[in-house]
Design a protein around this motif. Structure first.
Motif, PDB file in Angstrom:
ATOM      1  N   GLN A   1      26.601  45.306  40.534  1.00  0.00           N
ATOM      2  CA  GLN A   1      26.578  44.338  40.745  1.00  0.00           C
ATOM      3  C   GLN A   1      28.035  43.445  39.732  1.00  0.00           C
ATOM      4  N   VAL A   2      29.484  43.038  40.546  1.00  0.00           N
ATOM      5  CA  VAL A   2      30.544  42.883  39.571  1.00  0.00           C
ATOM      6  C   VAL A   2      29.430  42.187  38.219  1.00  0.00           C
ATOM      7  N   GLN A   3      30.331  41.921  37.238  1.00  0.00           N
ATOM      8  CA  GLN A   3      29.970  40.973  36.488  1.00  0.00           C
ATOM      9  C   GLN A   3      30.905  40.123  35.392  1.00  0.00           C
ATOM     10  N   SER A  25      31.852  44.366  34.145  1.00  0.00           N
ATOM     11  CA  SER A  25      30.606  45.166  34.217  1.00  0.00           C
ATOM     12  C   SER A  25      30.711  45.573  35.311  1.00  0.00           C
ATOM     13  N   GLY A  26      29.941  46.372  35.693  1.00  0.00           N
ATOM     14  CA  GLY A  26      29.922  46.923  37.600  1.00  0.00           C
ATOM     15  C   GLY A  26      31.734  47.120  38.039  1.00  0.00           C
ATOM     16  N   ILE A  27      32.551  47.312  37.830  1.00  0.00           N
ATOM     17  CA  ILE A  27      33.877  47.319  37.717  1.00  0.00           C
ATOM     18  C   ILE A  27      34.467  48.704  37.753  1.00  0.00           C
ATOM     19  N   ARG A  99      40.835  44.554  42.986  1.00  0.00           N
ATOM     20  CA  ARG A  99      40.904  46.544  43.515  1.00  0.00           C
ATOM     21  C   ARG A  99      41.897  46.439  43.901  1.00  0.00           C
ATOM     22  N   ASN A 110      38.978  39.346  43.433  1.00  0.00           N
ATOM     23  CA  ASN A 110      37.997  39.080  44.348  1.00  0.00           C
ATOM     24  C   ASN A 110      36.897  39.300  44.092  1.00  0.00           C
ATOM     25  N   TYR A 111      36.580  39.115  42.541  1.00  0.00           N
ATOM     26  CA  TYR A 111      35.721  38.758  41.541  1.00  0.00           C
ATOM     27  C   TYR A 111      36.269  37.678  40.323  1.00  0.00           C
TER      28      TYR A 111
END
Length: 122
Positions: A1-3, A25-27, A99, A110-111
């Motif tokens: 998961q993105v954090q 993280s997660g990207i 993205r 997106n995040y």
């Protein structure tokens, strides 16, 4: 998961400098990264963005010349160097990721991180 986890906020006086960090993280390194902020009682606004390559940056007019966004892909960290801070810079600063490349006026983030508070006193 993105954090996305921001750090570096705090209380400073006008004219001071501060550097915010965003540990990601997660990207993917191909994601564009950015900073947005939200002052009390106001809408969230764009501050700065950097494309995946790190070769192109974008800034809101209100911070251009004072703030610098950069990224260290080896550390998966994005920075926002803030100089000559003004009381109007007081806000919660949010790290964000999108993205693909950032496109001015088009990119939808997106995040999001949870934010770090920057308070600039007069």
């Amino acid at each position: 998961q993105v954090q996305l986890v921001e750090s570096g906020g705090g209380l400073v006086q006008a004219g001071d400098s501060l550097r915010l960090s965003c540990a990601a993280s997660g990207i993917f390194t191909t994601y564009s990264m950015g900073w947005n902020r939200q002052a009390p009682g106001k809408e969230r606004e764009f501050v700065a963005a950097i494309n995946w390559s790190g070769g192109r940056t974008y800034y809101a007019d209100s911070v251009a010349g004072r703030f610098t966004i950069s990224r260290d892909n080896a550390k998966n960290t994005v920075y926002l160097q803030m100089n000559s801070l003004k009381p109007e810079d007081t806000a919660v600063y949010y790290c964000a990721a999108a993205r693909g490349n950032y496109v001015l006026g088009r990119t939808i983030w997106n995040y999001w991180g949870k934010g770090t508070l920057v308070t600039v006193s007069s």
